[in-house]
Design a protein around this motif. Structure first.
Motif, PDB file in Angstrom:
ATOM      1  N   GLY A 172       0.803  -1.208   0.000  1.00  0.00           N
ATOM      2  CA  GLY A 172       0.000   0.000   0.000  1.00  0.00           C
ATOM      3  C   GLY A 172       0.836   1.256   0.000  1.00  0.00           C
ATOM      4  N   LYS A 173       2.120   1.103  -0.227  1.00  0.00           N
ATOM      5  CA  LYS A 173       3.035   2.231  -0.172  1.00  0.00           C
ATOM      6  C   LYS A 173       3.701   2.472  -1.528  1.00  0.00           C
ATOM      7  N   TYR A 174       4.578   3.452  -1.530  1.00  0.00           N
ATOM      8  CA  TYR A 174       5.284   3.895  -2.737  1.00  0.00           C
ATOM      9  C   TYR A 174       6.007   2.761  -3.449  1.00  0.00           C
TER      10      TYR A 174
ATOM     11  N   ASP B 252      18.622  12.381  18.549  1.00  0.00           N
ATOM     12  CA  ASP B 252      19.657  11.770  19.391  1.00  0.00           C
ATOM     13  C   ASP B 252      20.607  10.893  18.576  1.00  0.00           C
ATOM     14  N   ASN B 253      20.351  10.820  17.249  1.00  0.00           N
ATOM     15  CA  ASN B 253      21.269  10.143  16.322  1.00  0.00           C
ATOM     16  C   ASN B 253      21.364   8.640  16.531  1.00  0.00           C
ATOM     17  N   SER B 254      20.475   8.083  17.377  1.00  0.00           N
ATOM     18  CA  SER B 254      20.514   6.646  17.606  1.00  0.00           C
ATOM     19  C   SER B 254      19.174   5.988  17.290  1.00  0.00           C
ATOM     20  N   LYS B 255      18.133   6.791  17.087  1.00  0.00           N
ATOM     21  CA  LYS B 255      16.808   6.273  16.799  1.00  0.00           C
ATOM     22  C   LYS B 255      16.433   6.573  15.351  1.00  0.00           C
ATOM     23  N   LEU B 256      15.655   5.668  14.757  1.00  0.00           N
ATOM     24  CA  LEU B 256      15.216   5.810  13.376  1.00  0.00           C
ATOM     25  C   LEU B 256      13.701   5.759  13.319  1.00  0.00           C
ATOM     26  N   THR B 257      13.121   6.272  12.235  1.00  0.00           N
ATOM     27  CA  THR B 257      11.672   6.281  12.074  1.00  0.00           C
ATOM     28  C   THR B 257      11.273   5.400  10.904  1.00  0.00           C
ATOM     29  N   CYS B 258      10.388   4.446  11.146  1.00  0.00           N
ATOM     30  CA  CYS B 258       9.907   3.552  10.096  1.00  0.00           C
ATOM     31  C   CYS B 258       9.076   4.360   9.106  1.00  0.00           C
ATOM     32  N   GLU B 259       9.343   4.169   7.825  1.00  0.00           N
ATOM     33  CA  GLU B 259       8.647   4.929   6.789  1.00  0.00           C
ATOM     34  C   GLU B 259       7.188   4.545   6.669  1.00  0.00           C
TER      35      GLU B 259
ATOM     36  N   CYS C 294      10.813  -0.798  10.048  1.00  0.00           N
ATOM     37  CA  CYS C 294      10.937  -1.652  11.234  1.00  0.00           C
ATOM     38  C   CYS C 294      10.704  -3.089  10.789  1.00  0.00           C
ATOM     39  N   LYS C 295      11.146  -4.041  11.579  1.00  0.00           N
ATOM     40  CA  LYS C 295      11.053  -5.444  11.174  1.00  0.00           C
ATOM     41  C   LYS C 295       9.608  -5.912  11.054  1.00  0.00           C
ATOM     42  N   ASN C 296       8.707  -5.361  11.890  1.00  0.00           N
ATOM     43  CA  ASN C 296       7.301  -5.765  11.819  1.00  0.00           C
ATOM     44  C   ASN C 296       6.679  -5.365  10.483  1.00  0.00           C
ATOM     45  N   CYS C 297       6.940  -4.129  10.047  1.00  0.00           N
ATOM     46  CA  CYS C 297       6.386  -3.667   8.775  1.00  0.00           C
ATOM     47  C   CYS C 297       7.027  -4.410   7.602  1.00  0.00           C
TER      48      CYS C 297
ATOM     49  N   LYS D 102       8.023  -7.504   7.588  1.00  0.00           N
ATOM     50  CA  LYS D 102       7.407  -8.826   7.497  1.00  0.00           C
ATOM     51  C   LYS D 102       6.024  -8.737   6.851  1.00  0.00           C
ATOM     52  N   LYS D 103       5.288  -7.647   7.139  1.00  0.00           N
ATOM     53  CA  LYS D 103       3.952  -7.492   6.593  1.00  0.00           C
ATOM     54  C   LYS D 103       3.958  -7.277   5.080  1.00  0.00           C
ATOM     55  N   LEU D 104       5.063  -6.744   4.569  1.00  0.00           N
ATOM     56  CA  LEU D 104       5.168  -6.477   3.143  1.00  0.00           C
ATOM     57  C   LEU D 104       5.122  -7.763   2.328  1.00  0.00           C
ATOM     58  N   PHE D 105       5.635  -8.851   2.920  1.00  0.00           N
ATOM     59  CA  PHE D 105       5.788 -10.081   2.162  1.00  0.00           C
ATOM     60  C   PHE D 105       5.058 -11.216   2.835  1.00  0.00           C
TER      61      PHE D 105
END
Length: 211
Positions: free
Chosen positions: A37-39, A174-181, A203-206, A208-211
């Motif tokens: 459902g994404k780009y 804080d240069n250590s955290k990332l944001t799931c697209e 993130c790993k959950n998203c 896994k949902k892709l496939f």
């Protein structure tokens, strides 16, 4: 023209490159998602559209011999479009998927031409069987030279500052955290997956949902 060793396919819309829509799994293998459902779904859907139009325009035809290809790509804009060299592989993936050809390795000779049509972007592909057709081409020098079309470096090569900004747009302060697209949740570097040369964070959950 014989309908057993010639085919033509026209697919409307701005051609896109496969390389822009790849994700990579944990093992580094390239994956093309189609139901997120994404780009990133755009290429897989485009490949399906090519296959559909190919069969619709050439019902029941299968070309199994060596081929000559003439590909005309019409972009909407002169300023922003994929590299035409990359477009070739993208288009033939859809053609092969349709069953019109057995394998894209059949194409032994190819001419690619780039055009612009703001109102009707598309590609037009003609395939000729070598048992009935041959290719003749020539390059001649102009009597009166015209103004050259000059090209600059790709956007990500213009400056390190711009590249760094693009690559780190999903990194928090804080240069250590990332944001799931996809879900926009903050994740650690250890629990995330990068794609598109580090520009895409999942993130790993998203993932896994892709496939």
């Amino acid at each position: 023209m014989s309908n057993t060793n010639y085919a033509k396919v026209i697919v409307k819309g701005s051609p896109i490159s496969k390389s822009n829509f790849k994700l990579f799994n944990i093992n580094g293998r390239a994956i093309l998602p189609y139901n997120s459902g994404k780009y990133h779904d755009r290429y897989a859907l485009y490949e399906e559209e090519i296959a559909y139009e190919c069969r619709l325009q050439n019902p029941g035809l299968v070309l199994s011999e060596a081929l000559i290809a003439v590909l005309k790509v019409y972009y909407k804009s002169k300023k922003r479009h994929p590299d035409t060299n990359n477009i070739t592989k993208s288009i033939f993936d859809g053609i092969e998927k349709s069953g019109l050809i057995v394998n894209d390795a059949q194409v032994r000779r190819i001419i690619i031409e780039e055009f612009y049509d703001e109102e009707n972007p598309r590609f037009e592909l003609e395939l000729f069987g070598e048992s009935s057709y041959k290719m003749n081409y020539s390059i001649t020098k102009l009597d009166s030279p015209v103004s050259p079309i000059n090209y600059g470096p790709p956007p990500n090569k213009k400056g390190e500052g711009k590249t760094l900004k693009a690559d780190t747009k999903h990194i928090s302060k804080d240069n250590s955290k990332l944001t799931c697209e996809i879900c926009n949740k903050t994740v650690s570097k250890e629990s995330s997956i990068t794609a598109n040369k580090g520009k895409t964070i999942l993130c790993k959950n998203c993932f896994k949902k892709l496939f």
